[in-house]
Write a protein that holds these residues in place. Structure first.
Motif, PDB file in Angstrom:
ATOM      1  N   LEU A   4      31.720 -25.250 -42.425  1.00  0.00           N
ATOM      2  CA  LEU A   4      33.027 -25.272 -41.439  1.00  0.00           C
ATOM      3  C   LEU A   4      34.139 -26.229 -41.914  1.00  0.00           C
ATOM      4  CD1 LEU A   4      31.460 -24.501 -38.109  1.00  0.00           C
ATOM      5  CD2 LEU A   4      32.637 -22.761 -39.558  1.00  0.00           C
ATOM      6  N   LEU A   5      33.603 -27.423 -41.952  1.00  0.00           N
ATOM      7  CA  LEU A   5      34.634 -28.746 -42.592  1.00  0.00           C
ATOM      8  C   LEU A   5      35.048 -28.269 -43.689  1.00  0.00           C
ATOM      9  CD1 LEU A   5      32.501 -31.657 -41.339  1.00  0.00           C
ATOM     10  CD2 LEU A   5      34.612 -30.798 -40.225  1.00  0.00           C
ATOM     11  N   ALA A   6      34.398 -27.877 -44.791  1.00  0.00           N
ATOM     12  CA  ALA A   6      34.834 -27.602 -45.983  1.00  0.00           C
ATOM     13  C   ALA A   6      35.805 -26.517 -46.029  1.00  0.00           C
ATOM     14  CB  ALA A   6      33.541 -27.430 -46.846  1.00  0.00           C
ATOM     15  N   LEU A   7      35.778 -25.329 -45.338  1.00  0.00           N
ATOM     16  CA  LEU A   7      36.361 -24.213 -45.237  1.00  0.00           C
ATOM     17  C   LEU A   7      37.804 -24.598 -44.435  1.00  0.00           C
ATOM     18  CD1 LEU A   7      34.008 -21.461 -44.430  1.00  0.00           C
ATOM     19  CD2 LEU A   7      35.299 -21.655 -46.336  1.00  0.00           C
ATOM     20  N   ALA A   8      37.747 -25.568 -43.681  1.00  0.00           N
ATOM     21  CA  ALA A   8      38.771 -26.166 -42.685  1.00  0.00           C
ATOM     22  C   ALA A   8      39.699 -26.694 -43.841  1.00  0.00           C
ATOM     23  CB  ALA A   8      38.396 -26.564 -41.635  1.00  0.00           C
ATOM     24  N   SER A   9      39.240 -27.496 -44.456  1.00  0.00           N
ATOM     25  CA  SER A   9      39.700 -28.223 -45.649  1.00  0.00           C
ATOM     26  C   SER A   9      40.535 -27.274 -46.691  1.00  0.00           C
ATOM     27  CB  SER A   9      38.821 -29.207 -46.380  1.00  0.00           C
ATOM     28  OG  SER A   9      38.182 -28.678 -47.261  1.00  0.00           O
ATOM     29  N   SER A  10      39.800 -26.277 -46.915  1.00  0.00           N
ATOM     30  CA  SER A  10      40.630 -25.346 -48.034  1.00  0.00           C
ATOM     31  C   SER A  10      41.677 -24.733 -47.475  1.00  0.00           C
ATOM     32  CB  SER A  10      39.699 -24.507 -48.405  1.00  0.00           C
ATOM     33  OG  SER A  10      39.186 -23.460 -47.393  1.00  0.00           O
ATOM     34  N   ALA A  11      41.727 -24.216 -46.024  1.00  0.00           N
ATOM     35  CA  ALA A  11      42.858 -23.631 -45.133  1.00  0.00           C
ATOM     36  C   ALA A  11      44.035 -24.796 -45.000  1.00  0.00           C
ATOM     37  CB  ALA A  11      42.333 -23.286 -43.905  1.00  0.00           C
ATOM     38  N   VAL A  12      43.722 -26.078 -44.828  1.00  0.00           N
ATOM     39  CA  VAL A  12      44.905 -27.128 -44.652  1.00  0.00           C
ATOM     40  C   VAL A  12      45.336 -27.277 -46.054  1.00  0.00           C
ATOM     41  CG1 VAL A  12      45.117 -29.452 -44.065  1.00  0.00           C
ATOM     42  CG2 VAL A  12      43.783 -28.106 -42.679  1.00  0.00           C
ATOM     43  N   SER A  16      49.255 -26.793 -47.152  1.00  0.00           N
ATOM     44  CA  SER A  16      50.176 -28.085 -47.753  1.00  0.00           C
ATOM     45  C   SER A  16      50.586 -27.518 -49.264  1.00  0.00           C
ATOM     46  CB  SER A  16      49.137 -29.211 -47.698  1.00  0.00           C
ATOM     47  OG  SER A  16      49.579 -30.409 -48.601  1.00  0.00           O
ATOM     48  N   ASP A  17      49.811 -27.082 -49.955  1.00  0.00           N
ATOM     49  CA  ASP A  17      50.153 -26.683 -51.194  1.00  0.00           C
ATOM     50  C   ASP A  17      51.511 -25.649 -51.075  1.00  0.00           C
ATOM     51  OD1 ASP A  17      48.058 -28.543 -52.308  1.00  0.00           O
ATOM     52  OD2 ASP A  17      46.742 -27.016 -52.689  1.00  0.00           O
ATOM     53  N   PHE A  18      51.278 -24.851 -50.389  1.00  0.00           N
ATOM     54  CA  PHE A  18      52.449 -23.871 -50.389  1.00  0.00           C
ATOM     55  C   PHE A  18      53.743 -24.398 -50.123  1.00  0.00           C
ATOM     56  CE2 PHE A  18      55.232 -21.087 -47.797  1.00  0.00           C
ATOM     57  CZ  PHE A  18      55.255 -20.154 -48.676  1.00  0.00           C
ATOM     58  N   LEU A 176      40.280 -43.492 -48.609  1.00  0.00           N
ATOM     59  CA  LEU A 176      41.316 -42.774 -48.399  1.00  0.00           C
ATOM     60  C   LEU A 176      42.610 -43.697 -48.541  1.00  0.00           C
ATOM     61  CD1 LEU A 176      40.530 -40.447 -45.545  1.00  0.00           C
ATOM     62  CD2 LEU A 176      40.786 -39.864 -47.769  1.00  0.00           C
ATOM     63  N   TRP A 177      42.212 -44.683 -47.929  1.00  0.00           N
ATOM     64  CA  TRP A 177      43.394 -45.970 -47.972  1.00  0.00           C
ATOM     65  C   TRP A 177      43.505 -46.422 -49.331  1.00  0.00           C
ATOM     66  CZ3 TRP A 177      43.453 -51.121 -49.496  1.00  0.00           C
ATOM     67  CH2 TRP A 177      44.606 -51.811 -48.999  1.00  0.00           C
ATOM     68  N   GLY A 178      42.615 -46.585 -49.968  1.00  0.00           N
ATOM     69  CA  GLY A 178      42.610 -46.985 -51.516  1.00  0.00           C
ATOM     70  C   GLY A 178      43.325 -46.186 -52.393  1.00  0.00           C
ATOM     71  N   MET A 179      42.852 -44.745 -52.171  1.00  0.00           N
ATOM     72  CA  MET A 179      43.223 -43.713 -52.871  1.00  0.00           C
ATOM     73  C   MET A 179      44.783 -43.521 -52.945  1.00  0.00           C
ATOM     74  SD  MET A 179      41.989 -39.673 -52.546  1.00  0.00           S
ATOM     75  CE  MET A 179      42.506 -38.455 -53.475  1.00  0.00           C
ATOM     76  N   ARG A 180      45.279 -43.430 -51.569  1.00  0.00           N
ATOM     77  CA  ARG A 180      46.569 -43.431 -51.478  1.00  0.00           C
ATOM     78  C   ARG A 180      47.441 -44.660 -51.828  1.00  0.00           C
ATOM     79  NH1 ARG A 180      45.684 -39.153 -51.205  1.00  0.00           N
ATOM     80  NH2 ARG A 180      45.882 -37.510 -49.558  1.00  0.00           N
ATOM     81  N   ALA A 214      49.094 -33.286 -43.631  1.00  0.00           N
ATOM     82  CA  ALA A 214      48.285 -32.095 -44.102  1.00  0.00           C
ATOM     83  C   ALA A 214      47.398 -32.297 -45.256  1.00  0.00           C
ATOM     84  CB  ALA A 214      48.898 -30.842 -44.322  1.00  0.00           C
ATOM     85  N   ASP A 215      48.036 -32.964 -46.169  1.00  0.00           N
ATOM     86  CA  ASP A 215      46.956 -33.181 -47.642  1.00  0.00           C
ATOM     87  C   ASP A 215      46.155 -34.183 -47.017  1.00  0.00           C
ATOM     88  OD1 ASP A 215      46.542 -32.976 -50.381  1.00  0.00           O
ATOM     89  OD2 ASP A 215      46.934 -35.186 -50.092  1.00  0.00           O
ATOM     90  N   LEU A 216      46.570 -35.337 -46.265  1.00  0.00           N
ATOM     91  CA  LEU A 216      45.531 -36.307 -45.839  1.00  0.00           C
ATOM     92  C   LEU A 216      44.547 -35.660 -44.838  1.00  0.00           C
ATOM     93  CD1 LEU A 216      44.545 -39.193 -45.611  1.00  0.00           C
ATOM     94  CD2 LEU A 216      46.351 -39.669 -43.727  1.00  0.00           C
ATOM     95  N   LEU A 217      44.770 -34.656 -44.107  1.00  0.00           N
ATOM     96  CA  LEU A 217      43.795 -34.094 -43.081  1.00  0.00           C
ATOM     97  C   LEU A 217      42.871 -33.361 -43.887  1.00  0.00           C
ATOM     98  CD1 LEU A 217      42.814 -33.242 -40.430  1.00  0.00           C
ATOM     99  CD2 LEU A 217      44.638 -31.562 -40.343  1.00  0.00           C
ATOM    100  N   ALA A 218      43.177 -32.700 -44.946  1.00  0.00           N
ATOM    101  CA  ALA A 218      42.444 -32.136 -45.860  1.00  0.00           C
ATOM    102  C   ALA A 218      41.521 -32.786 -46.499  1.00  0.00           C
ATOM    103  CB  ALA A 218      43.182 -31.075 -46.804  1.00  0.00           C
ATOM    104  N   ASN A 219      41.794 -34.083 -46.966  1.00  0.00           N
ATOM    105  CA  ASN A 219      40.990 -34.887 -47.646  1.00  0.00           C
ATOM    106  C   ASN A 219      40.100 -35.638 -46.922  1.00  0.00           C
ATOM    107  OD1 ASN A 219      41.751 -35.826 -50.792  1.00  0.00           O
ATOM    108  ND2 ASN A 219      43.611 -35.289 -49.557  1.00  0.00           N
ATOM    109  N   VAL A 220      40.352 -35.774 -45.519  1.00  0.00           N
ATOM    110  CA  VAL A 220      39.267 -36.302 -44.567  1.00  0.00           C
ATOM    111  C   VAL A 220      38.224 -35.329 -44.157  1.00  0.00           C
ATOM    112  CG1 VAL A 220      39.036 -36.766 -42.164  1.00  0.00           C
ATOM    113  CG2 VAL A 220      41.109 -37.852 -43.341  1.00  0.00           C
ATOM    114  N   LEU A 221      38.714 -33.944 -44.098  1.00  0.00           N
ATOM    115  CA  LEU A 221      37.815 -32.960 -43.753  1.00  0.00           C
ATOM    116  C   LEU A 221      36.751 -32.713 -44.782  1.00  0.00           C
ATOM    117  CD1 LEU A 221      40.295 -30.355 -42.330  1.00  0.00           C
ATOM    118  CD2 LEU A 221      38.395 -31.578 -41.240  1.00  0.00           C
ATOM    119  N   PHE A 222      37.539 -32.748 -46.182  1.00  0.00           N
ATOM    120  CA  PHE A 222      36.655 -32.609 -47.231  1.00  0.00           C
ATOM    121  C   PHE A 222      35.557 -33.870 -47.440  1.00  0.00           C
ATOM    122  CE2 PHE A 222      35.475 -33.874 -51.679  1.00  0.00           C
ATOM    123  CZ  PHE A 222      34.912 -32.342 -51.931  1.00  0.00           C
ATOM    124  N   ALA A 223      36.042 -35.114 -47.129  1.00  0.00           N
ATOM    125  CA  ALA A 223      35.219 -36.180 -47.364  1.00  0.00           C
ATOM    126  C   ALA A 223      34.048 -36.314 -46.366  1.00  0.00           C
ATOM    127  CB  ALA A 223      36.027 -37.458 -47.289  1.00  0.00           C
TER     128      ALA A 223
END
Length: 277
Positions: A4-12, A16-18, A176-180, A214-223
């Motif tokens: 569910l978390l990974a699928l949610a990350s793909s939707a977000v 974001s990409d669009f 995430l902080w270091g990545m950004r 949105a991109d940050l939220l997707a990263n959080v969900l995926f991580a």
């Protein structure tokens, strides 16, 4: 929960990409990525400072190297991806870029992931779907430039997701902080050298803030998903984001999908269902 978390990350991510692709039609892709990453970094800095005030200082560990690698590869992938989205067909570029999942799965298996036989079936079906959804641009029916850029994006995304997963196992927030932070330093240096922010003004800040958040939220969900299971599984489900991009491009931009692309979307969804079950 992982599924569910990974699928949610793909939707977000797909959403974001669009909108990131739309902004890249108005501003240089470098400016779009640099500003969205900077705005997300400000948000992360606030969170880190709040935790520090509450008596939870950050601990330095293995996340540092992984965060820097994720920031460099992720920023490179986003610039290539947004440039491809701005110059090519969104419903085609996105599936090609999502093939970066092969990089993440390969690295995951090499580092100890052991997906079950059914998961391998699901991965195969999903990857076939992604390839089919790539439609005419794979056959060379259009300019090869968006294809090449999407391939660069795929490599960058695949390496970034694996690095994000490994760093998050030590500290998700600090990774995430270091990545950004890494990507912001790169783009800030470029802005200083070029003495330009790509023509971005105040009117662009709201949509750019939305894209960055949105991109940050997707990263959080995926991580969160990958740290609770195998990165090879989470990365396949997370890489289904082209479906959201394709649907939005169809609804908003009226992009028409060929029959083979429609079949590809069905395969991708079927593969996700097999992995989830």
């Amino acid at each position: 929960m992982l599924s569910l978390l990974a699928l949610a990350s793909s939707a977000v991510w797909g959403t974001s990409d669009f909108f990131g692709g739309l902004m890249a039609k108005r501003l240089p892709a470098v400016a779009v990525v640099g500003i969205t990453q900077s705005l997300a970094f400000v948000l992360l800095c606030v969170v880190v400072l709040v935790r520090l005030a509450l008596g939870h200082p950050p601990e330095w560990g293995s996340w540092v190297g992984w965060a820097m690698l994720a920031g460099l590869s992720g920023a490179t992938g986003l610039v290539a991806f947004y440039t491809a989205l701005a110059s090519g067909t969104m419903g085609v570029v996105a599936p090609i870029a999502s093939m970066g999942v092969l990089v993440t799965v390969g690295l995951g298996v090499a580092s100890g992931d052991t997906p079950s036989s059914w998961v391998w079936v699901g991965i195969a079906v999903a990857v076939i779907g992604i390839v089919l959804a790539s439609g005419p641009e794979v056959s060379g029916a259009v300019s090869p430039r968006p294809v090449l850029l999407a391939c660069v994006a795929a490599l960058g995304f695949g390496l970034a997701l694996f690095s994000l997963d490994r760093g998050s196992r030590d500290s998700m927030l600090m990774t995430l902080w270091g990545m950004r932070g890494t990507s912001v330093v790169i783009f800030a240096a470029a802005a200083v050298v070029l003495r330009s922010v790509g023509g971005a003004g105040r009117t662009h800040l709201v949509p750019l803030a939305f894209i960055g958040s949105a991109d940050l939220l997707a990263n959080v969900l995926f991580a969160t998903a990958s740290s609770r299971g195998q990165v090879s599984i989470a990365s396949v489900l997370g890489s289904l984001y082209p479906i959201a991009t394709i649907l939005l491009a169809r609804i908003v931009l009226k992009e028409r999908l060929q029959r083979i692309q429609q079949i590809g979307v069905v395969f991708a969804l079927a593969g996700a269902a097999i992995i989830s079950l």
